[in-house]
Each structure stands twice: as C-alpha cells, then as structure tokens.
Design a protein around this motif. Structure first.
Motif, PDB file in Angstrom:
ATOM      1  N   ARG A  98       7.240 -65.278 -54.719  1.00 49.59           N
ATOM      2  CA  ARG A  98       6.413 -65.860 -55.769  1.00 49.59           C
ATOM      3  C   ARG A  98       4.953 -65.805 -55.341  1.00 49.59           C
ATOM      4  NH1 ARG A  98       5.795 -71.981 -58.214  1.00 49.59           N
ATOM      5  NH2 ARG A  98       5.410 -72.458 -56.035  1.00 49.59           N
ATOM      6  N   LEU A  99       4.130 -65.198 -56.166  1.00 48.70           N
ATOM      7  CA  LEU A  99       2.686 -65.183 -55.971  1.00 48.70           C
ATOM      8  C   LEU A  99       2.077 -65.709 -57.268  1.00 48.70           C
ATOM      9  CD1 LEU A  99       2.301 -61.649 -54.336  1.00 48.70           C
ATOM     10  CD2 LEU A  99       2.471 -63.850 -53.171  1.00 48.70           C
ATOM     11  N   GLN A 100       1.779 -66.987 -57.304  1.00 46.28           N
ATOM     12  CA  GLN A 100       1.298 -67.627 -58.532  1.00 46.28           C
ATOM     13  C   GLN A 100      -0.142 -68.095 -58.357  1.00 46.28           C
ATOM     14  OE1 GLN A 100       3.834 -70.627 -60.195  1.00 46.28           O
ATOM     15  NE2 GLN A 100       2.174 -71.653 -61.270  1.00 46.28           N
ATOM     16  N   ARG A 101      -1.003 -67.590 -59.214  1.00 46.31           N
ATOM     17  CA  ARG A 101      -2.431 -67.938 -59.190  1.00 46.31           C
ATOM     18  C   ARG A 101      -3.011 -67.757 -57.790  1.00 46.31           C
ATOM     19  NH1 ARG A 101      -0.273 -72.182 -62.409  1.00 46.31           N
ATOM     20  NH2 ARG A 101      -0.797 -71.923 -64.604  1.00 46.31           N
ATOM     21  N   VAL A 102      -2.781 -66.580 -57.248  1.00 47.73           N
ATOM     22  CA  VAL A 102      -3.272 -66.249 -55.918  1.00 47.73           C
ATOM     23  C   VAL A 102      -4.557 -65.456 -56.046  1.00 47.73           C
ATOM     24  CG1 VAL A 102      -2.763 -65.091 -53.744  1.00 47.73           C
ATOM     25  CG2 VAL A 102      -0.935 -66.233 -55.005  1.00 47.73           C
ATOM     26  N   ASN A 103      -5.574 -65.860 -55.321  1.00 51.25           N
ATOM     27  CA  ASN A 103      -6.855 -65.170 -55.322  1.00 51.25           C
ATOM     28  C   ASN A 103      -6.869 -64.156 -54.196  1.00 51.25           C
ATOM     29  OD1 ASN A 103      -9.495 -64.349 -55.545  1.00 51.25           O
ATOM     30  ND2 ASN A 103     -10.356 -66.198 -54.629  1.00 51.25           N
ATOM     31  N   PHE A 104      -6.796 -62.870 -54.535  1.00 58.54           N
ATOM     32  CA  PHE A 104      -6.837 -61.811 -53.537  1.00 58.54           C
ATOM     33  C   PHE A 104      -8.298 -61.435 -53.275  1.00 58.54           C
ATOM     34  CE2 PHE A 104      -2.775 -61.155 -55.768  1.00 58.54           C
ATOM     35  CZ  PHE A 104      -1.920 -61.345 -54.691  1.00 58.54           C
ATOM     36  N   ASP A 105      -8.737 -61.665 -52.057  1.00 60.65           N
ATOM     37  CA  ASP A 105     -10.128 -61.406 -51.726  1.00 60.65           C
ATOM     38  C   ASP A 105     -10.407 -59.921 -51.503  1.00 60.65           C
ATOM     39  OD1 ASP A 105     -11.517 -64.126 -51.401  1.00 60.65           O
ATOM     40  OD2 ASP A 105      -9.625 -64.390 -50.373  1.00 60.65           O
ATOM     41  N   ASN A 106      -9.379 -59.151 -51.276  1.00 59.05           N
ATOM     42  CA  ASN A 106      -9.569 -57.710 -51.070  1.00 59.05           C
ATOM     43  C   ASN A 106      -9.479 -56.993 -52.416  1.00 59.05           C
ATOM     44  OD1 ASN A 106      -9.689 -58.184 -48.328  1.00 59.05           O
ATOM     45  ND2 ASN A 106      -7.499 -57.863 -48.047  1.00 59.05           N
ATOM     46  N   VAL A 107     -10.521 -56.299 -52.776  1.00 59.67           N
ATOM     47  CA  VAL A 107     -10.557 -55.658 -54.097  1.00 59.67           C
ATOM     48  C   VAL A 107      -9.552 -54.513 -54.198  1.00 59.67           C
ATOM     49  CG1 VAL A 107     -12.944 -56.288 -54.508  1.00 59.67           C
ATOM     50  CG2 VAL A 107     -12.442 -54.142 -53.331  1.00 59.67           C
ATOM     51  N   ASP A 108      -9.155 -53.934 -53.067  1.00 56.45           N
ATOM     52  CA  ASP A 108      -8.230 -52.803 -53.100  1.00 56.45           C
ATOM     53  C   ASP A 108      -6.779 -53.248 -52.966  1.00 56.45           C
ATOM     54  OD1 ASP A 108      -8.500 -53.672 -50.517  1.00 56.45           O
ATOM     55  OD2 ASP A 108      -8.410 -51.663 -49.612  1.00 56.45           O
ATOM     56  N   GLU A 109      -6.547 -54.554 -53.020  1.00 57.79           N
ATOM     57  CA  GLU A 109      -5.183 -55.059 -52.918  1.00 57.79           C
ATOM     58  C   GLU A 109      -4.424 -54.710 -54.192  1.00 57.79           C
ATOM     59  OE1 GLU A 109      -2.731 -55.979 -50.626  1.00 57.79           O
ATOM     60  OE2 GLU A 109      -4.128 -57.525 -49.988  1.00 57.79           O
ATOM     61  N   VAL A 110      -3.241 -54.123 -54.055  1.00 57.86           N
ATOM     62  CA  VAL A 110      -2.458 -53.718 -55.210  1.00 57.86           C
ATOM     63  C   VAL A 110      -1.070 -54.340 -55.126  1.00 57.86           C
ATOM     64  CG1 VAL A 110      -1.418 -51.800 -56.445  1.00 57.86           C
ATOM     65  CG2 VAL A 110      -3.696 -51.552 -55.437  1.00 57.86           C
ATOM     66  N   ILE A 111      -0.660 -55.019 -56.179  1.00 54.78           N
ATOM     67  CA  ILE A 111       0.686 -55.567 -56.265  1.00 54.78           C
ATOM     68  C   ILE A 111       1.425 -54.803 -57.362  1.00 54.78           C
ATOM     69  CG2 ILE A 111       2.064 -57.613 -56.738  1.00 54.78           C
ATOM     70  CD1 ILE A 111       0.560 -57.766 -54.139  1.00 54.78           C
ATOM     71  N   ASP A 112       2.376 -54.002 -56.966  1.00 57.32           N
ATOM     72  CA  ASP A 112       3.100 -53.110 -57.864  1.00 57.32           C
ATOM     73  C   ASP A 112       4.511 -53.644 -58.061  1.00 57.32           C
ATOM     74  OD1 ASP A 112       4.469 -51.108 -59.146  1.00 57.32           O
ATOM     75  OD2 ASP A 112       3.443 -49.500 -58.075  1.00 57.32           O
ATOM     76  N   LEU A 113       4.806 -54.132 -59.270  1.00 56.73           N
ATOM     77  CA  LEU A 113       6.123 -54.711 -59.542  1.00 56.73           C
ATOM     78  C   LEU A 113       7.250 -53.701 -59.336  1.00 56.73           C
ATOM     79  CD1 LEU A 113       5.397 -56.790 -62.771  1.00 56.73           C
ATOM     80  CD2 LEU A 113       5.985 -57.690 -60.539  1.00 56.73           C
ATOM     81  N   GLU A 114       7.046 -52.493 -59.803  1.00 53.08           N
ATOM     82  CA  GLU A 114       8.092 -51.472 -59.680  1.00 53.08           C
ATOM     83  C   GLU A 114       8.358 -51.138 -58.220  1.00 53.08           C
ATOM     84  OE1 GLU A 114       9.035 -46.926 -61.227  1.00 53.08           O
ATOM     85  OE2 GLU A 114       7.375 -48.078 -62.079  1.00 53.08           O
ATOM     86  N   SER A 115       7.298 -51.033 -57.421  1.00 51.43           N
ATOM     87  CA  SER A 115       7.481 -50.729 -55.996  1.00 51.43           C
ATOM     88  C   SER A 115       8.178 -51.870 -55.280  1.00 51.43           C
ATOM     89  CB  SER A 115       6.115 -50.464 -55.342  1.00 51.43           C
ATOM     90  OG  SER A 115       5.507 -49.328 -55.915  1.00 51.43           O
ATOM     91  N   ILE A 116       7.825 -53.105 -55.641  1.00 46.45           N
ATOM     92  CA  ILE A 116       8.466 -54.269 -55.012  1.00 46.45           C
ATOM     93  C   ILE A 116       9.961 -54.268 -55.300  1.00 46.45           C
ATOM     94  CG2 ILE A 116       8.657 -56.784 -55.136  1.00 46.45           C
ATOM     95  CD1 ILE A 116       5.655 -56.929 -55.447  1.00 46.45           C
ATOM     96  N   SER A 117      10.330 -54.019 -56.550  1.00 48.07           N
ATOM     97  CA  SER A 117      11.750 -54.013 -56.921  1.00 48.07           C
ATOM     98  C   SER A 117      12.522 -52.941 -56.165  1.00 48.07           C
ATOM     99  CB  SER A 117      11.888 -53.799 -58.431  1.00 48.07           C
ATOM    100  OG  SER A 117      11.241 -54.821 -59.138  1.00 48.07           O
ATOM    101  N   GLU A 177      -1.284 -71.003 -56.044  1.00 53.77           N
ATOM    102  CA  GLU A 177      -2.646 -71.510 -56.256  1.00 53.77           C
ATOM    103  C   GLU A 177      -3.442 -71.533 -54.954  1.00 53.77           C
ATOM    104  OE1 GLU A 177      -3.105 -75.011 -58.595  1.00 53.77           O
ATOM    105  OE2 GLU A 177      -1.412 -74.556 -59.882  1.00 53.77           O
ATOM    106  N   SER A 178      -3.494 -70.403 -54.291  1.00 56.32           N
ATOM    107  CA  SER A 178      -4.134 -70.326 -52.982  1.00 56.32           C
ATOM    108  C   SER A 178      -5.068 -69.131 -52.892  1.00 56.32           C
ATOM    109  CB  SER A 178      -3.082 -70.238 -51.874  1.00 56.32           C
ATOM    110  OG  SER A 178      -2.256 -71.391 -51.874  1.00 56.32           O
ATOM    111  N   SER A 179      -6.035 -69.242 -51.991  1.00 59.78           N
ATOM    112  CA  SER A 179      -6.946 -68.152 -51.699  1.00 59.78           C
ATOM    113  C   SER A 179      -6.774 -67.760 -50.244  1.00 59.78           C
ATOM    114  CB  SER A 179      -8.396 -68.588 -51.950  1.00 59.78           C
ATOM    115  OG  SER A 179      -9.300 -67.584 -51.551  1.00 59.78           O
ATOM    116  N   ILE A 180      -6.359 -66.505 -50.018  1.00 58.47           N
ATOM    117  CA  ILE A 180      -6.063 -66.057 -48.661  1.00 58.47           C
ATOM    118  C   ILE A 180      -6.723 -64.704 -48.423  1.00 58.47           C
ATOM    119  CG2 ILE A 180      -4.240 -65.564 -46.993  1.00 58.47           C
ATOM    120  CD1 ILE A 180      -2.336 -67.103 -48.816  1.00 58.47           C
ATOM    121  N   LYS A 181      -7.504 -64.632 -47.395  1.00 61.08           N
ATOM    122  CA  LYS A 181      -8.164 -63.372 -47.048  1.00 61.08           C
ATOM    123  C   LYS A 181      -7.288 -62.606 -46.059  1.00 61.08           C
ATOM    124  CE  LYS A 181     -12.721 -65.462 -47.680  1.00 61.08           C
ATOM    125  NZ  LYS A 181     -14.000 -65.832 -47.021  1.00 61.08           N
ATOM    126  N   VAL A 182      -6.209 -62.083 -46.572  1.00 59.71           N
ATOM    127  CA  VAL A 182      -5.264 -61.343 -45.731  1.00 59.71           C
ATOM    128  C   VAL A 182      -5.458 -59.853 -45.950  1.00 59.71           C
ATOM    129  CG1 VAL A 182      -2.849 -60.994 -45.136  1.00 59.71           C
ATOM    130  CG2 VAL A 182      -3.609 -63.217 -45.952  1.00 59.71           C
TER     131      VAL A 182
END
Length: 300
Positions: free
Chosen positions: A264-283, A242-247
C-alpha cells in the motif's frame, strides 16, 4: 465462588483494571487473599485511582501492594499527573521485587532508575521520557530478552540521535519522534512501525538486520532517508501512508521483495522526479501479491 481454585481467582484478579480494585477484592476472604499473594500476575497503578493521596503516601501504597505479591509478570504505572517526582529508590524497589518474573512493563513515571538487568522482561513501552541518547541505548541493554519495544515522544539530548542494538527484538513501534538520526541494529526484527515521526531535517532512519523483517509500516511520517541494510527477501507487507520519504529509487527497493504479499502506497510524496510506480510491472513481479493499493500524492 467457593469452589474456585486459587489460581483461577488469581487469574480473575489479574484482569482487573486497577490495583486498587485488586486489593479491595483480595480482602473478601482468606482464599482470595492467598490468590492475591501467590497467583497474581498483573497489576496496574493509575494516578486517577489515587486522587487525594500525596506522592509519599502513594509511594508507600504501591510498595506495600507489590511486596505482598509473588510472581508478577506485568506491571503498569500511569503516574505522570502526580504533582511531585517519585523517589527513584522507590521505583527501583517496585521493579526489583518482580525482576525475575517480569515480562511486560509500562512505566509512565517521573523518576529515574538505577542500572539493574531484567532477565525475563519481553515488552517495554517508554513514553514522554527525557534522557541522553546513549542512556536509551544502555536502557535497552538491560533487557536481554526484550521482544516488543514501543518508543513514544522521547526527548533525546544533547543531540537527537538514538542508536539501539538488540539480538532479541522482534517488534518496534516508534511514535511521535523528531530525531536527527535513528540507528537500529536488530538481528531478529520482524515488524517495524514508524508513526508520526520526523527525521527529515538532517539525516535518516537506518536499520541493520539479518533478513527477518516481514512488515514495514510507515504512517504519517516525514523521513529524509530510509536506509535498510538488510536482506529483505522475507518482507511480506509494505504499508506507507501519508508520508514523505526521500528514498532513492523506492520502486527499485520494493522490486527486490520476492515474497511481497501486500503493498500500500497511499498519499505518498515521492521526492525523486524520476520515480516510477508501474502497476502492471508490480503485478508481474510479485506473484504472491494479493493486495495492492497505490494512491500517490501527485500534482501533475
């Protein structure tokens, strides 16, 4: 009870919640009195236990109680609801009496202290303290072996900037802080927890370390920029809730963590529109990852 050794009795007294109860119990007999004087390791003073006493009377009671002991390792003072401000000299007497053995200190007292080093103290909690930013830096320097530091709702003036340096610090909790900038230089830090903090108006949180960080926990925080100037190869747990981070490129930062075990990334506000979280790549990237929980705060 008569067969108990004095050091066992001292351990029993050390686990009592209130210093008042310790004093009453120590009056039981000569043996218990000896245990109180020579084998007591912990004392806790709470203003609720001394209702009806004036500040001067309470100062005298605490001073007499502490000075009758030897070898105190833990001192806890919860005295913020006392009407008057404590004399700084009295507070210093309490601390100086145990300075050579003190390992844990919880100090919630409206009073100022003097500049004395505490060579054995390893745990420190500062809550609702008001001081200049450079004074907090100097305060930490008084504890050369400090390992665990908790900072709660500090009032930092004239500018909301804190810069701390410690070679021994292993764990830090920063709670309910609103700052312009927080700079932490810690060579041995393994655990970092930012909870209900607001660093978003101007600058950022900056960590300078030497690759010892293992746990990063950011909980209900608003942070303009997190700058970790550290070799993060030993980081095992990343928990952002539940955080907002401009990383910039948060995922790119995480992707360098070869030893990541829990994410764990729960209710995270990504300020960068091009930020991509790929579950398959993470695994695929983290072979040691046993738990992952992704619940981003997205509208589209």
């Amino acid at each position: 009870m008569e067969d108990l050794h004095v050091d066992v009795i001292g351990n029993i007294l050390s686990h009592l919640r209130a210093a008042r109860d310790v004093v009453v119990a120590s009056a039981t007999c000569k043996k218990w009195r000896e245990a109180f004087q020579h084998h007591l390791s912990s004392l806790t003073f709470h203003d609720l236990d001394f209702s009806g006493f004036t500040t001067n009377e309470l100062e005298s009671i605490i001073t007499q109680t502490i000075q009758q002991t030897k070898g105190l390792q833990r001192l806890k003072f919860f005295l913020s609801d006392v009407d008057d401000v404590f004399c700084a000299d009295h507070v210093l007497v309490w601390l100086m009496h145990a300075r050579d053995t003190l390992r844990e200190l919880y100090l919630l007292v409206r009073a100022a202290g003097s500049c004395q080093k505490f060579p054995c103290l390893k745990t420190l909690r500062l809550e609702d303290v008001s001081a200049r930013g450079r004074d907090f830096s100097f305060l930490v320097s008084l504890f050369p072996k400090i390992e665990n530091l908790t900072l709660v709702n500090l009032d930092v003036y004239p500018e909301a900037i804190i810069s701390l340096i410690s070679v021994s610090l292993k764990s830090i909790d920063v709670v309910e802080m609103a700052l312009i900038k927080f700079i932490l230089e810690a060579d041995s830090l393994g655990y970092l927890h930012l909870q209900r903090c607001n660093f978003e108006h101007f600058e950022h949180f900056k960590l300078i370390g030497k690759g010892t960080l293992k746990v990063l926990n950011i909980d209900v925080a608003r942070i303009a920029y997190v700058d970790i100037q550290d070799n993060m190869e030993n980081l095992e747990i990343v928990d952002v809730n539940e955080s907002s981070i401009k990383v910039p490129k948060l995922y790119n930062m995480i992707s360098k963590l070869s030893n990541l075990r829990r994410l764990r990334l729960q209710r995270v506000n990504f300020d960068n529109v091009d930020e991509v979280i790929d579950l398959e790549s993470i695994s695929a990237t983290f072979p040691q990852l046993t738990r992952q929980f992704l619940y981003p705060d997205v509208e589209d």
